[in-house]
Design a protein around this motif. Structure first.
Motif, PDB file in Angstrom:
ATOM      1  N   ASP A   6      -3.932   8.392  16.252  1.00  0.00           N
ATOM      2  CA  ASP A   6      -2.513   9.091  15.321  1.00  0.00           C
ATOM      3  C   ASP A   6      -1.223   8.290  15.814  1.00  0.00           C
ATOM      4  O   ASP A   6      -1.148   7.345  17.244  1.00  0.00           O
ATOM      5  N   ASP A   7       0.110   8.476  14.566  1.00  0.00           N
ATOM      6  CA  ASP A   7       0.800   7.344  14.772  1.00  0.00           C
ATOM      7  C   ASP A   7       1.686   7.175  15.810  1.00  0.00           C
ATOM      8  O   ASP A   7       2.179   6.288  16.632  1.00  0.00           O
ATOM      9  N   GLU A   8       2.100   8.856  16.356  1.00  0.00           N
ATOM     10  CA  GLU A   8       2.347   9.324  17.445  1.00  0.00           C
ATOM     11  C   GLU A   8       1.599   8.278  18.678  1.00  0.00           C
ATOM     12  O   GLU A   8       3.185   7.950  19.621  1.00  0.00           O
ATOM     13  N   HIS A   9       0.605   8.436  18.995  1.00  0.00           N
ATOM     14  CA  HIS A   9       0.238   7.969  20.079  1.00  0.00           C
ATOM     15  C   HIS A   9       0.465   6.778  19.642  1.00  0.00           C
ATOM     16  O   HIS A   9       0.561   5.521  21.409  1.00  0.00           O
ATOM     17  N   VAL A  10      -0.279   5.584  19.113  1.00  0.00           N
ATOM     18  CA  VAL A  10       0.315   4.865  18.934  1.00  0.00           C
ATOM     19  C   VAL A  10       1.971   4.207  19.521  1.00  0.00           C
ATOM     20  O   VAL A  10       2.082   3.448  19.932  1.00  0.00           O
ATOM     21  N   ALA A  11       3.028   4.635  18.871  1.00  0.00           N
ATOM     22  CA  ALA A  11       4.176   4.462  19.235  1.00  0.00           C
ATOM     23  C   ALA A  11       4.276   4.958  20.650  1.00  0.00           C
ATOM     24  O   ALA A  11       4.722   3.897  21.395  1.00  0.00           O
ATOM     25  N   MET A  12       3.881   5.966  20.860  1.00  0.00           N
ATOM     26  CA  MET A  12       3.812   6.019  22.748  1.00  0.00           C
ATOM     27  C   MET A  12       3.556   5.210  23.010  1.00  0.00           C
ATOM     28  O   MET A  12       3.904   4.611  24.240  1.00  0.00           O
ATOM     29  N   LEU A  13       2.191   4.533  22.930  1.00  0.00           N
ATOM     30  CA  LEU A  13       1.237   3.827  23.460  1.00  0.00           C
ATOM     31  C   LEU A  13       2.610   1.943  23.615  1.00  0.00           C
ATOM     32  O   LEU A  13       2.459   1.380  24.780  1.00  0.00           O
TER      33      LEU A  13
ATOM     34  N   ALA B 114       0.768  -1.341  -0.250  1.00  0.00           N
ATOM     35  CA  ALA B 114      -0.087   0.247   0.099  1.00  0.00           C
ATOM     36  C   ALA B 114       0.860   1.106  -0.237  1.00  0.00           C
ATOM     37  O   ALA B 114       0.469   2.165  -0.917  1.00  0.00           O
ATOM     38  N   ASP B 115       1.876   1.625   1.063  1.00  0.00           N
ATOM     39  CA  ASP B 115       3.108   2.409   0.559  1.00  0.00           C
ATOM     40  C   ASP B 115       3.397   2.653  -0.342  1.00  0.00           C
ATOM     41  O   ASP B 115       3.645   3.790  -1.043  1.00  0.00           O
ATOM     42  N   ILE B 116       3.723   1.683  -1.214  1.00  0.00           N
ATOM     43  CA  ILE B 116       4.402   1.660  -2.474  1.00  0.00           C
ATOM     44  C   ILE B 116       3.322   2.540  -4.113  1.00  0.00           C
ATOM     45  O   ILE B 116       3.850   3.493  -4.533  1.00  0.00           O
ATOM     46  N   ILE B 117       2.548   1.991  -3.127  1.00  0.00           N
ATOM     47  CA  ILE B 117       1.410   2.141  -4.809  1.00  0.00           C
ATOM     48  C   ILE B 117       0.907   3.449  -4.724  1.00  0.00           C
ATOM     49  O   ILE B 117       0.428   4.441  -5.027  1.00  0.00           O
ATOM     50  N   GLY B 118       0.618   3.899  -2.958  1.00  0.00           N
ATOM     51  CA  GLY B 118       0.474   5.046  -3.074  1.00  0.00           C
ATOM     52  C   GLY B 118       1.515   6.219  -3.150  1.00  0.00           C
ATOM     53  O   GLY B 118       0.965   7.434  -3.132  1.00  0.00           O
ATOM     54  N   GLU B 119       2.490   5.599  -3.847  1.00  0.00           N
ATOM     55  CA  GLU B 119       3.192   6.840  -4.064  1.00  0.00           C
ATOM     56  C   GLU B 119       3.473   7.153  -5.664  1.00  0.00           C
ATOM     57  O   GLU B 119       4.089   7.990  -6.243  1.00  0.00           O
ATOM     58  N   LEU B 120       2.441   6.179  -6.095  1.00  0.00           N
ATOM     59  CA  LEU B 120       2.269   6.471  -7.792  1.00  0.00           C
ATOM     60  C   LEU B 120       1.335   6.899  -8.205  1.00  0.00           C
ATOM     61  O   LEU B 120       0.572   7.763  -7.397  1.00  0.00           O
ATOM     62  N   SER B 121       1.213   7.635  -9.497  1.00  0.00           N
ATOM     63  CA  SER B 121       0.086   8.139 -10.392  1.00  0.00           C
ATOM     64  C   SER B 121      -0.788   8.084  -9.906  1.00  0.00           C
ATOM     65  O   SER B 121      -1.194   6.904  -9.764  1.00  0.00           O
ATOM     66  N   GLU B 122      -1.943   8.716  -9.656  1.00  0.00           N
ATOM     67  CA  GLU B 122      -3.309   8.093  -9.488  1.00  0.00           C
ATOM     68  C   GLU B 122      -3.960   7.339 -10.554  1.00  0.00           C
ATOM     69  O   GLU B 122      -4.373   5.735 -10.675  1.00  0.00           O
TER      70      GLU B 122
ATOM     71  N   LEU C 294      -6.591  -0.132   3.003  1.00  0.00           N
ATOM     72  CA  LEU C 294      -5.094   0.107   3.389  1.00  0.00           C
ATOM     73  C   LEU C 294      -5.017   2.275   2.548  1.00  0.00           C
ATOM     74  O   LEU C 294      -4.681   3.297   3.167  1.00  0.00           O
ATOM     75  N   LEU C 295      -4.744   2.006   1.524  1.00  0.00           N
ATOM     76  CA  LEU C 295      -5.181   2.918   0.670  1.00  0.00           C
ATOM     77  C   LEU C 295      -6.105   4.729   1.483  1.00  0.00           C
ATOM     78  O   LEU C 295      -5.155   5.414   1.065  1.00  0.00           O
ATOM     79  N   ASP C 296      -6.684   4.054   1.381  1.00  0.00           N
ATOM     80  CA  ASP C 296      -7.640   4.947   2.073  1.00  0.00           C
ATOM     81  C   ASP C 296      -6.993   5.519   3.231  1.00  0.00           C
ATOM     82  O   ASP C 296      -8.140   6.676   4.103  1.00  0.00           O
ATOM     83  N   TYR C 297      -6.605   4.794   4.240  1.00  0.00           N
ATOM     84  CA  TYR C 297      -6.227   5.133   5.376  1.00  0.00           C
ATOM     85  C   TYR C 297      -4.732   6.650   5.349  1.00  0.00           C
ATOM     86  O   TYR C 297      -4.405   6.199   4.459  1.00  0.00           O
ATOM     87  N   HIS C 298      -4.771   7.495   6.697  1.00  0.00           N
ATOM     88  CA  HIS C 298      -3.817   8.678   5.935  1.00  0.00           C
ATOM     89  C   HIS C 298      -2.785   8.313   6.951  1.00  0.00           C
ATOM     90  O   HIS C 298      -2.886   7.424   7.448  1.00  0.00           O
ATOM     91  N   GLY C 299      -1.452   8.499   6.088  1.00  0.00           N
ATOM     92  CA  GLY C 299      -0.184   8.162   6.328  1.00  0.00           C
ATOM     93  C   GLY C 299       0.512   8.502   7.987  1.00  0.00           C
ATOM     94  O   GLY C 299       0.793   7.311   8.036  1.00  0.00           O
ATOM     95  N   ASP C 300      -0.450   9.405   8.778  1.00  0.00           N
ATOM     96  CA  ASP C 300      -0.013   9.597   9.867  1.00  0.00           C
ATOM     97  C   ASP C 300      -1.046   9.391  11.139  1.00  0.00           C
ATOM     98  O   ASP C 300      -1.199   9.542  11.989  1.00  0.00           O
ATOM     99  N   THR C 301      -1.655   7.756  10.656  1.00  0.00           N
ATOM    100  CA  THR C 301      -2.506   6.846  11.066  1.00  0.00           C
ATOM    101  C   THR C 301      -2.248   5.657  11.360  1.00  0.00           C
ATOM    102  O   THR C 301      -0.972   4.760  10.892  1.00  0.00           O
ATOM    103  N   ALA C 302      -3.061   5.569  12.766  1.00  0.00           N
ATOM    104  CA  ALA C 302      -2.234   3.383  12.864  1.00  0.00           C
ATOM    105  C   ALA C 302      -2.591   2.491  11.472  1.00  0.00           C
ATOM    106  O   ALA C 302      -2.156   2.067  11.666  1.00  0.00           O
ATOM    107  N   GLY C 303      -3.637   3.288  10.463  1.00  0.00           N
ATOM    108  CA  GLY C 303      -4.248   3.128  10.056  1.00  0.00           C
ATOM    109  C   GLY C 303      -3.326   2.463   8.228  1.00  0.00           C
ATOM    110  O   GLY C 303      -3.115   1.505   7.825  1.00  0.00           O
ATOM    111  N   GLY C 304      -2.749   3.832   8.800  1.00  0.00           N
ATOM    112  CA  GLY C 304      -1.755   4.091   7.546  1.00  0.00           C
ATOM    113  C   GLY C 304      -0.117   3.129   7.922  1.00  0.00           C
ATOM    114  O   GLY C 304       0.664   2.759   7.433  1.00  0.00           O
ATOM    115  N   LEU C 305       0.147   3.060   9.404  1.00  0.00           N
ATOM    116  CA  LEU C 305       1.172   1.933   9.222  1.00  0.00           C
ATOM    117  C   LEU C 305       0.457   0.351   9.787  1.00  0.00           C
ATOM    118  O   LEU C 305       1.115  -0.608   9.598  1.00  0.00           O
ATOM    119  N   MET C 306      -0.582  -0.197   9.496  1.00  0.00           N
ATOM    120  CA  MET C 306      -0.585  -1.791  10.101  1.00  0.00           C
ATOM    121  C   MET C 306      -0.854  -2.578   8.372  1.00  0.00           C
ATOM    122  O   MET C 306      -0.568  -1.658   7.706  1.00  0.00           O
TER     123      MET C 306
END
Lengths: 450, 450
Positions: free
Chosen positions: A217-224, A99-107, A129-141
């Motif tokens: 928020d991904d920073e909250h995930v990291a904190m936990l 998902a990360d890599i496909i997210g980098e491609l042109s639409e 996964l592409l629907d989630y924002h990169g800075d959230t738990a969804g973007g990391l999972m």
């Protein structure tokens, strides 16, 4: 065991690639980890890198692609057809990396690649996964995980585990769910191994489990994960159904990026850049704060301008302008850095703003007194002017005292209004305190000499 | 699921503790993680904390003790006899945590506690760990791990694993050793589960494994684990015999501490402190850099002093002193921060010092030109002096250019001579560039007005 890239190695490899000597190339990189190969590719020019990359077996190349520098990866993918990307690489990746890599491609290319993914379930996972924002738990999972039904006995679990584990590189935690896939808890592999096969999961699983929803928020995930020493954390939807997991390696990256961002903001750099970036990108990231400094300098010049007459009469007043300005800036950065760090670590505890201010005042009085006594001594004995000595030392004491208070208050205020407090530590606070310091200095000087 | 400490909760708990209401206390903290309980203890006063701590079951209390703030833990341990420490707490801890805590005791108490440890093997493990320096792999490692002999078959492995796993909270990796305990590789639990029981370990284990010796720097361990996405790494002696393992949770702490140290140095704080530390500790950590700034300010005053006559004739020269000084400092911090961060991430690649300098010069020219054109315009139109406009803008261009070069060179030089390059980012480089900027400014001014 550990690979260290040298110029000699790179030359050897480039020669082998140039000569199209596949055997020699494979001999050289045979034992290497995908990360190391990515490091090599980042050091080659694009042509060499592409030729070398083509020698790599596809499954290994997929792992390398994940580790590659983003800019270089983009170049690589541009040269490949959507079908090649999907079949050679995406099919060999975990859903989060894919998902990360496909997210980098042109639409446009994104849609084509997804259409070419053979495993429909993976395609649908990636789309989600592409629907989630990169800075959230969804973007990391990632969607790959191991779960067992709490109605199963241990024998069934072990059999299912064998099936599920074939797809997984590493097993962190076995999640326990009910018939509706609602997360109920976890069971350790250890417990599975130690328990008689006829026992039921529901009787032995551990129900205390921390989970997050994809929007956290991904920073909250990291904190936990840091706080509770977790190596993985499950992600659930709003009905508490298990939809994915986040592993510690991705969270380490979040922790590092966060620290780097704070560090760069404190150093007056406004974008996330590296020293290896192109010079105009570095210029652009650094210019905004220089312009803030410039504006501050102009305001400072206006204030000094008010006292033009004073300076003509007592030019020695000008000698200590840099000292006063610099000390205000230094103290401000020190105190704001402590607050920013405390906020980032959630280590502020329950003590309120007043107790922090009180402590900062004590620090300010203490360090202010030390510095102003020293500067009084110096000015009095070496510049032989009591007026100047009193002006400089009183101004310095006030500047150190108030700069500390500003440095404490500003990040706390920014935090309160949901603005990143790290903004306060950079040239912003330095500049503000510069100006304030000059004002205090000339005001006191004016009173002293008047 | 996740605990959030509030003032109300704390009050409720303190009341229950004061009334000696054990049931109520246990009801309140029943579901909590040791980390959360440690957080509560840090917020109570010592008397309340000790009373509360005594309510906790010993095994749980041992976990809490590990998570406690160092200062508070010291107070707790002072109040306990060596026998109590050993039997109630140390016996319930992993060897690395036990060694950390015993290491904090006075030398006398240390010996007493170790003498009271019942498990002789654990005592000897702890003694060995105490020998390692805190900032090395030895200081991070624990002796608890799971290993199998490569001559065993899978059935024997699983049986042995059950035995070993009873002592371990989490299984990360199963290490494979030969008859002399020499590390040969690893085998995943997944593989163990998927392989028929009569197969031998030697035929299916994975031989590519990264290991470190106990003397390796902890930051290097962190770099390796981060780079290769490892959740644990084995520690071996000089004969490659397996002696321990390091897990990712300890390494996350190293990564965070390192980032914090760099951040604090860049902010002019010389010790590792927190905003919750006592005010004289904060004062002491901040004073050294203020004194550097003070000294820099005095040198600056000397330089301006040389041009006293100039200032009397052209007091407008004084207006732009803060601007020039601040910009030199800002640029220096920006460029040194990039280098420090690149060195910390090992992301500098193979490119040499000259290419970095070349790039920094380009950035300097670009940002210098933008800033100096702006300030030329401002000075020319608003101060209506061509001389001043030329002086300020030329000085600013030179300062931005050279401050960037100094900011790049100084951390690289420090790094070459094995000094922490982060030292360069703090007030040190700001102060140097302040002084240099003032010198350039007045020198150009002298030439212009002469």
């Amino acid at each position: 065991m550990q690979f260290q890239l040298t110029k000699e190695f790179l030359e050897q490899l480039n020669n082998a690639v140039a000569e199209n000597a596949e055997k020699e190339v494979m001999r050289l990189v045979n034992e290497l980890h995908p990360v190391d190969v990515a490091e090599i590719l980042d050091e080659q020019n694009l042509e060499q890198a592409q030729a070398f990359f083509n020698f790599l077996p596809k499954e290994f190349a997929a792992d390398v692609l994940v580790e590659l520098d983003e800019e270089r990866r983009e170049k690589f993918l541009e040269a490949l057809s959507s079908q090649e990307i999907a079949e050679h690489f995406i099919d060999n990746m975990d859903s989060d990396d894919a998902a990360d890599i496909i997210g980098e491609l042109s639409e446009e290319k994104r849609g084509e690649v997804i259409a070419h993914i053979e495993d429909l379930e993976q395609a649908s996972d990636i789309l989600k996964l592409l629907d989630y924002h990169g800075d959230t738990a969804g973007g990391l999972m990632t969607n790959e995980l191991i779960s067992v039904n709490w109605n199963w006995d241990i024998n069934t679990c072990l059999k299912e585990l064998k099936k599920q584990a074939e797809e997984l590189e590493r097993v962190y935690t076995v999640y326990v769910v009910d018939d509706n896939n609602v997360l109920k808890g976890r069971i350790s592999l250890r417990r599975l191994l130690l328990t008689p096969g006829t026992k039921k999961v529901i009787d032995i699983y551990e129900s205390d489990i921390l989970s997050v929803t994809p929007d956290v928020d991904d920073e909250h995930v990291a904190m936990l994960m840091d706080k509770y020493d977790l190596v993985s954390i499950p992600v659930v939807d709003e009905l508490n159904r298990l939809i994915g997991r986040i592993t510690i390696d991705d969270v380490v990256d979040v922790i590092k990026e966060e620290a780097e961002k704070d560090y760069q903001l404190a150093s007056g750099i406004s974008e996330n850049i590296e020293s290896s970036d192109k010079f105009w990108i570095i210029s652009r990231a650094r210019l905004p704060w220089l312009l803030v400094g410039l504006l501050g300098g102009i305001v400072g010049s206006k204030i000094i301008g008010i006292y033009e007459g004073e300076i003509q009469l007592h030019p020695e007043m000008a000698f200590f302008i840099p000292l006063i300005a610099a000390m205000g800036g230094n103290v401000g950065v020190q105190s704001s850095a402590l607050i920013v760090q405390g906020l980032a670590n959630k280590s502020m505890g329950l003590t309120g703003i007043w107790s922090k201010l009180g402590k900062e005042m004590l620090v300010g009085i203490m360090n202010g007194l030390v510095c102003s006594i020293l500067i009084f001594g110096y000015t009095f004995f070496f510049q032989e002017s009591l007026n100047l000595a009193v002006t400089v030392s009183t101004a310095l004491l006030s500047v150190i005292f108030f700069a500390g208070i500003f440095g404490t208050l500003i990040p706390l205020l920014l935090h309160k209004y949901k603005i990143d407090p790290a903004l306060a530590t950079g040239p912003f606070i330095t500049t503000t305190n510069d100006i304030f310091g000059i004002f205090i200095y000339f005001f006191i000087g004016y009173l002293m000499y008047a």
